[in-house]
Design a protein around this motif. Structure first.
Motif: not given
Length: 453
Positions: A228-235
């Motif tokens: 819930r604290f994330a504003h962007a996602f990487v992989m």
């Protein structure tokens, strides 16, 4: 904890225990594979009833028996690129609807022609469902347990086929052969309703496609509240590929083409063994002097041998997966050869058939997990599906191979020796894939790329 941050989705999945939400995804995929096994085997259970009710000969059943096999191949080859373009969720849900509706409709077939056409359509749906269930489950699994979880899910297929046999034996005398097809269609249609409302899209797929971060966060929070604290996602991808490429362009690209071909060869040859022996072993053993009842009993030990699949998954997660599966094929080839040498000793014959079944079925059932780990997210759906699709032709080839060897009056030891060679070829194919360095680990990739915001 920071109020906003960037999250690596696979790292988050790896660091948290397998959640109830992931078990729900597993349960849905398991039931899909279970019904896949039930509906694939259904035609074999009702075949004797078709012969008597429609007054047809055994030869007339050949088209309806093979229609689903061709459908399985077509469904797999078509669904892979669709999955990488449109998403795992939509293709998987539609494929379950398709094989459920066509299996249900098969119960109302008025003649062999209608049943053959409907079995082909059923096969297309079945062929599309299996690889997408594997792909979706692999993308919800932690790296260290992926092969174990996918192999455990894949156990649903032989369980579905075996359960269908017991159920059909009870249902046909009471309700007729059409009841088996009605059940095989009704359950997937009910399951499809559940999938529409509960099945999530793959998180890795959404990141790869640049889906808005809010949608990714919504799914990821069901695995870990930290999302819930994330504003962007990487992989982090285990292998690099050109940005924007997907589907067949990745599977056939220079870094992957050799590995892809080796996976196809391996799965093709594995199904040469499986279908060649499953379809012909009762006849071969009967011709060797066993009574029909004993021949059927001994032959039934071969498909029962899938019990080692989960153990193989554990070994694949701990050691080099290519070498683990290659070893299973190698020992399986030795065991198949031993079957041909054990005629005349019923105890030794039963042991050889069971061990061959354990090794060959375990190796074959472990291939989807191996393929899922080989390809990047943008090409994983196509990679898994095309391996399964191309491999289906091995099933057709296996049946014709043993039939031709029998026609040429090749002795029983000779037939099993030729079939065993297919296992050796599968072993060599995986060793070539390994030797060419066509698998890398996540550590080989230096940095991740921000794919969603």
């Amino acid at each position: 904890m920071e109020e906003t941050r960037t999250v690596d989705v696979q790292t988050l999945i790896n660091e948290h225990r397998f959640s109830r939400f992931q078990w729900l995804v597993f349960a849905m995929c398991f039931v899909i594979v279970l019904m896949d096994g039930f509906d694939t085997a259904a035609i074999g259970f009702i075949a004797p009833s078709l012969l008597s009710e429609w007054n047809i000969g055994k030869a007339a059943l050949a088209p309806v028996l093979s229609a689903a096999l061709f459908g399985l191949a077509c469904g797999a080859l078509l669904s892979g690129p669709l999955s990488d373009r449109c998403g795992r969720r939509v293709v998987l849900t539609l494929s379950v609807m398709l094989f459920g509706a066509s299996c249900f409709a098969s119960a109302f077939a008025r003649d062999l022609g209608e049943l053959t056409a409907l079995r082909f359509v059923t096969g297309v749906g079945l062929g599309a469902a299996m690889p997408n269930a594997v792909t979706l489950m692999s993308e919800f699994s932690p790296d260290g347990r992926r092969a174990t979880i996918v192999n455990l899910m894949f156990c649903g297929f032989p369980l579905g086929a075996a359960f269908g046999g017991f159920l059909a034996a009870w249902m046909i005398p009471h309700f007729g052969w059409r009841s088996v097809l009605l059940l095989g269609g009704a359950v997937p249609l009910l399951l499809a309703v559940v999938l529409v409302f509960r099945l999530p899209e793959s998180i890795r797929y959404m990141v790869a496609k640049g889906t808005p971060a809010g949608k990714i966060r919504q799914v990821l929070m069901r695995i870990s509240p930290d999302a819930r604290f994330a504003h962007a996602f990487v992989m982090q991808e285990s292998v690099k590929h050109a940005t924007g490429e997907g589907g067949l362009r990745i599977v056939l690209s220079r870094p992957f083409i050799l590995g892809s071909v080796m996976l196809w060869v391996c799965y093709f040859m594995g199904l040469v063994i499986f279908y060649g022996l499953v379809n012909w072993m009762p006849v071969l053993l009967k011709d060797a002097g066993l009574t029909p009842q004993r021949a059927a009993l001994v032959a039934a030990l071969f498909p029962l041998g899938g019990a080692g699949t989960v153990l193989c998954g554990l070994l694949m997660d701990r050691f080099n997966p290519n070498r683990v599966v290659a070893a299973a094929y190698a020992f399986g080839a030795v065991a198949v050869y031993a079957v041909g040498q054990a005629m005349g000793n019923i105890g030794l014959l039963m042991c050889a058939v069971f061990i061959a079944g354990v090794l060959v079925n375990t190796a074959q059932a472990s291939m989807p997990a191996l393929a899922a780990a080989f390809y990047p997210t943008a090409g994983r759906g196509t990679g898994v599906a095309w391996m399964l699709g191309v491999g289906r032709f091995g099933g057709i080839a296996g049946s014709f191979l043993v039939a031709e060897l029998s026609r040429q009056q090749v002795g029983l030891p000779g037939i099993f020796t030729v079939v065993a060679i297919a296992g050796a070829v599968s072993c060599v194919a995986l060793l070539i894939k390994q030797a060419t360095g066509s698998t890398e680990t996540a550590a080989d990739v230096a940095d991740g790329e921000s794919l969603a915001h």
